[in-house]
Design a protein around this motif. Structure first.
Motif, PDB file in Angstrom:
ATOM      1  N   ASP A 174      32.005  65.800  -4.304  1.00 58.20           N
ATOM      2  CA  ASP A 174      33.105  66.088  -3.244  1.00 58.20           C
ATOM      3  C   ASP A 174      34.318  64.999  -3.136  1.00 58.20           C
ATOM      4  N   ASP A 175      34.077  64.007  -4.010  1.00 63.68           N
ATOM      5  CA  ASP A 175      35.223  62.917  -3.840  1.00 63.68           C
ATOM      6  C   ASP A 175      36.696  63.567  -4.773  1.00 63.68           C
ATOM      7  N   PRO A 176      37.847  63.438  -4.036  1.00 65.89           N
ATOM      8  CA  PRO A 176      38.732  63.991  -4.769  1.00 65.89           C
ATOM      9  C   PRO A 176      39.132  63.626  -6.257  1.00 65.89           C
ATOM     10  N   GLY A 177      38.777  62.274  -6.538  1.00 69.48           N
ATOM     11  CA  GLY A 177      39.012  61.800  -7.804  1.00 69.48           C
ATOM     12  C   GLY A 177      38.074  62.538  -9.021  1.00 69.48           C
ATOM     13  N   ILE A 209      44.375  68.781  -5.557  1.00 66.28           N
ATOM     14  CA  ILE A 209      43.217  67.892  -5.142  1.00 66.28           C
ATOM     15  C   ILE A 209      43.785  66.462  -5.037  1.00 66.28           C
ATOM     16  N   LYS A 210      44.478  66.063  -5.890  1.00 64.44           N
ATOM     17  CA  LYS A 210      44.933  64.572  -6.050  1.00 64.44           C
ATOM     18  C   LYS A 210      46.240  64.318  -6.872  1.00 64.44           C
ATOM     19  N   ASP A 211      47.096  64.172  -6.188  1.00 65.01           N
ATOM     20  CA  ASP A 211      48.581  64.167  -7.130  1.00 65.01           C
ATOM     21  C   ASP A 211      48.814  62.612  -7.571  1.00 65.01           C
ATOM     22  N   SER A 212      47.909  61.789  -7.636  1.00 65.91           N
ATOM     23  CA  SER A 212      48.286  60.487  -8.081  1.00 65.91           C
ATOM     24  C   SER A 212      47.151  60.037  -8.751  1.00 65.91           C
ATOM     25  N   GLY A 213      47.252  58.876  -9.703  1.00 66.96           N
ATOM     26  CA  GLY A 213      45.817  58.421 -10.464  1.00 66.96           C
ATOM     27  C   GLY A 213      45.987  59.104 -12.013  1.00 66.96           C
ATOM     28  N   TRP A 214      45.219  58.631 -12.844  1.00 68.80           N
ATOM     29  CA  TRP A 214      45.578  58.773 -14.223  1.00 68.80           C
ATOM     30  C   TRP A 214      45.140  60.395 -14.506  1.00 68.80           C
ATOM     31  N   GLN A 215      44.282  60.791 -13.768  1.00 69.11           N
ATOM     32  CA  GLN A 215      44.209  62.373 -13.798  1.00 69.11           C
ATOM     33  C   GLN A 215      45.310  62.929 -13.557  1.00 69.11           C
TER      34      GLN A 215
END
Length: 763
Positions: A174-177, A209-215
């Motif tokens: 369930d974690d966004p990353g 889900i997540k708009d930052s980070g390497w993914q």
């Protein structure tokens, strides 16, 4: 080796009550702090349990020796069963690890690593089989193993099975990353199948889900590539999503293009406003200031006032460290804004003027502290006003500003600075009563301050144990908290006797010790309350093996909520101190103190807390090097703590490495002097030897002056020579305070503090 180890433990017992971990930490230290070559050299000839096999496997993996790694991973799977003649083919290894035996703590990690090794050998069927053996106990490890399984299935052209594997994994996490990463992997599978519309949808889902980070960076780039090749058109909402995600990944040109596209179609007011603000930010970050100005003019209106858009532009300039340009915009805006926006802009103007101090800089500072005196950060502004007055020798003005700051913000971030300099001013003026009052306030209110430690160290000779003991008893009888805490603290500084300190502390009211005791009990007993308790406790196996990658991977699965972060710090403080990772012990204990609202007090902290925040690790290397270069052990310990918080793997943004944070150029010069051609700065003993050699050189250059030595260590001896020339004073504190490098100012005072603390610990 065994004799050296016992000699080291004996040295700790004899020299200090601050003993270090014994057998628990010896293997951990090897894994955490030494090279793969050293791990292999030490363990190949030793008796091996599952832990030693796992450590060897990790070391061989780092050396890219996959067969040796495979052998030791397999032999780390069970608690007491090993096959030293194991044939390193998929079938025999699989038969061995699936045998009916007691599994070791490293089973999960071992089979996951074996799955990756066989994936790299292109044994994809077996990679899937080994990945299926990984249990869900370690969420980060499980996630990575199942992602590997999906890749192996894809390589076998079993794309539907790979898709189902990823869908099932998404249900487990369930974690966004992780969920974002699963969507990115799903999109890549669709691309393999040439299903571009589905791939694009999956990439956009990842960004939702997540708009930052390497993914998200991968998702943005691949989405744009798919659209360019296929001619797929983005909706206005998707273009806005992509524009924001591109901005978050420093793709500023792409961000601006997407945001402009979104603005041609977006109708909803809040979405349009969001797009306009991000567009201006993208232009500023991309150094396209004229385009940012054009966007302000194009999109301004009743719903988007020009002043708001100009503020967005200025904020991004400020965040990009172009503060001069930002200030020019803020100055034109400040009188047009009201409410929170006015306060924010005026505050930044005041802070900038306080730091740069151009002619007439006081205007914005005085206006801010007058209008917004409830903001506790006004203590910084008063500190800077007073410091400026000191520099121009206006002691009356400095005194007025500092007294105002101490009165309005008694526990402010900069109030200890102000009380210290009030002490110095009153001392120079011969005002004993006022001077003594400031000293007592520093000791009682700011026991963790580097300024307080400077004065306590200097003034300890002015007190006798008998008079302080009498003051302590009288203070308790009269319930005068300032009196008894002051006396108790100064007795610790004077006597340097922790047994006596603890005997005296039994008389203190419980209110003074309650939070310190609560914190320490949590760490000692591993008292955890979050739903991540079991996950965190399983980090023990990684600490025992000195396996930093495993710790980092599983910590990344812990959410940012307060309860989980508290438990995380409890576990890191406990295992860090027990298993030879002093950095975790120090940092996590200080984080727990923030949570409990307590300061670092040598007078009140339990001895076990003190051991964690003032460790004496690597003492064998330190004492050997101290003798070689004639530098005091306590100075070396102080510099290590100031430089790296005892983290041998530390690397600074500037490129300094190791415990004592040497820059490569400095290290190269030291190596030449020591006639060493090969060296590793992340090796603790190497870093200590190189750093101490450099300190010895600075000691000779500056004739033993501690402040000059450590400022030279931090900023370079050339800068110190310039400051000696430009700052005309015999006052060491004035010299340190008016050094133009903020980092070096803090460094001098903090290294003094750590030195004085270690002088007490290593009495």
């Amino acid at each position: 080796m065994k004799n050296a180890r016992f000699a080291l433990i004996a040295l700790f017992v004899v020299s200090s009550c601050f003993t270090r971990p014994g057998e628990d930490g010896i293997r951990s230290a090897l894994g955490f702090h030494h090279s793969p070559e050293q791990v292999i050299k030490t363990l190949e000839s030793a008796d091996k349990s599952s832990r030693e096999h796992f450590m060897l496997a990790v070391a061989y993996g780092k050396k890219d020796n996959r067969k040796k790694a495979l052998f030791h991973f397999a032999n780390s799977c069970f608690s007491s069963h090993y096959d030293l003649n194991l044939k390193l083919f998929p079938g025999p290894v699989y038969s061995f690890v699936t045998g009916f035996r007691f599994k070791s703590d490293y089973y999960n990690d071992a089979v996951a690593e074996i799955a990756e090794i066989f994936f790299n050998f292109r044994e994809f069927e077996y990679s899937v089989k080994f990945a299926d053996l990984v249990r869900k106990d370690d969420p980060g490890l499980y996630r990575d193993a199942i992602l590997l399984k999906s890749r192996a299935l894809s390589e076998l052209n079993r794309h539907e099975d790979a898709m189902k594997t990823l869908a099932d994994l998404a249900d487990d996490l369930d974690d966004p990353g992780s969920r974002s990463l699963i969507k990115v992997r799903t999109a890549s599978l669709y691309e393999k199948k040439s299903e571009t519309a589905e791939a694009l949808k999956a990439y956009l889902d990842a960004l939702k889900i997540k708009d930052s980070g390497w993914q998200s960076g991968i998702a943005v780039k691949n989405s744009l590539k798919i659209a360019e090749k296929s001619g797929e058109a983005f909706s206005a909402e998707d273009a806005l999503l992509l524009g924001k995600a591109a901005f978050n990944n420093a793709l500023f040109s792409e961000s601006a293009d997407m945001l402009k596209k979104a603005l041609t179609e977006l109708k909803e007011e809040s979405a349009r406003a969001d797009a306009v603000h991000f567009l201006i930010r993208a232009y500023v970050k991309g150094t396209k200031i004229p385009e940012a100005d054009s966007a302000v003019q194009q999109y301004r209106g009743a719903k988007l006032p020009e002043s708001d858009l100009q503020k967005t532009k200025a904020n991004e300039l400020w965040n990009s460290r172009n503060k001069t340009a930002a200030v020019a915009v803020y100055q034109g805006l400040v009188d047009k804004l009201t409410g929170a926006a006015h306060q924010e802009v005026l505050k930044r103007l005041a802070q900038h003027m306080a730091e740069k101090q151009p002619a007439g800089f006081e205007k914005y500072i005085i206006e801010y502290k007058t209008k917004y005196s409830e903001d506790p950060q006004c203590d910084f502004l008063l500190w800077m006003l007073g410091k400026s007055a000191m520099k121009r020798k206006d002691q009356a003005a400095a005194t007025a500003y500092f007294e105002e700051g101490a009165a309005k913000y008694p526990q402010g971030i900069y109030t200890d600075n102000m009380r210290f300099w009030l002490y110095k001013i009153y001392e120079g003026a011969g005002k004993k009563a006022e001077k003594d009052k400031k000293f007592r306030e520093l000791v009682v209110i700011h026991p963790d301050s580097a300024y307080t430690w400077t004065l306590m160290h200097r003034k300890q000779g002015e007190f006798s144990a008998d008079s302080l003991s009498a003051d302590f008893k009288a203070g308790l009888q009269q319930d005068d908290r300032e009196a008894y805490l002051f006396a108790h603290t100064m007795l610790v500084i004077l006597q340097k006797d922790f047994a006596e300190r603890d005997r005296r502390a039994k008389s203190l009211p419980s209110r003074d010790l309650a939070e310190y005791t609560k914190l320490e009990k949590s760490v000692e007993k591993l008292t955890l309350s979050s739903s991540y308790k079991n996950q965190l406790l399983r980090l023990k196996k990684y600490f025992e093996a000195g396996y930093s990658d495993g710790i980092t991977r599983e910590l990344n699965m812990i959410p940012d909520d307060k309860e989980a972060q508290y438990d995380k710090n409890v576990v890191l403080a406990h295992f860090g101190s027990r298993y030879a990772h002093p950095y975790h012990g120090i940092f996590s204990t200080l984080e727990l103190m923030k949570h409990h609202g307590i300061s670092e007090s040598f007078a009140l902290m339990p001895l076990s807390t003190l051991r964690r925040i003032c460790p004496v690790d690597f003492l064998e290397c330190i004492d050997k090097t101290a003798g070689e270069f004639k530098i005091d052990r306590n100075m070396i310990l102080a510099v290590i703590k100031a430089e790296s918080l005892f983290n041998p793997r530390a690397v600074s943004p500037a490129g300094a490495e190791g415990l004592m944070q040497l820059m490569p150029a400095t290290a190269k010069g030291v190596a030449r002097e020591l006639k060493m051609q090969e060296y590793e700065l992340k090796d603790p003993c190497t870093s200590i030897r190189f750093g101490t050699h450099h300190l010895a050189w600075l000691d000779k250059m500056f004739k033993g002056n501690f402040d000059y030595m450590v400022s030279g260590y931090n900023a370079g001896s050339g800068n110190v020579r310039v400051w000696q020339r430009d700052i005309s004073t015999e006052d060491a504190d004035y010299f340190a305070e008016f050094i133009p490098f903020q980092e070096t100012r803090y460094y001098i005072f903090n290294t003094r503090k750590f030195l004085y603390q270690y002088l007490i610990i290593n009495k």
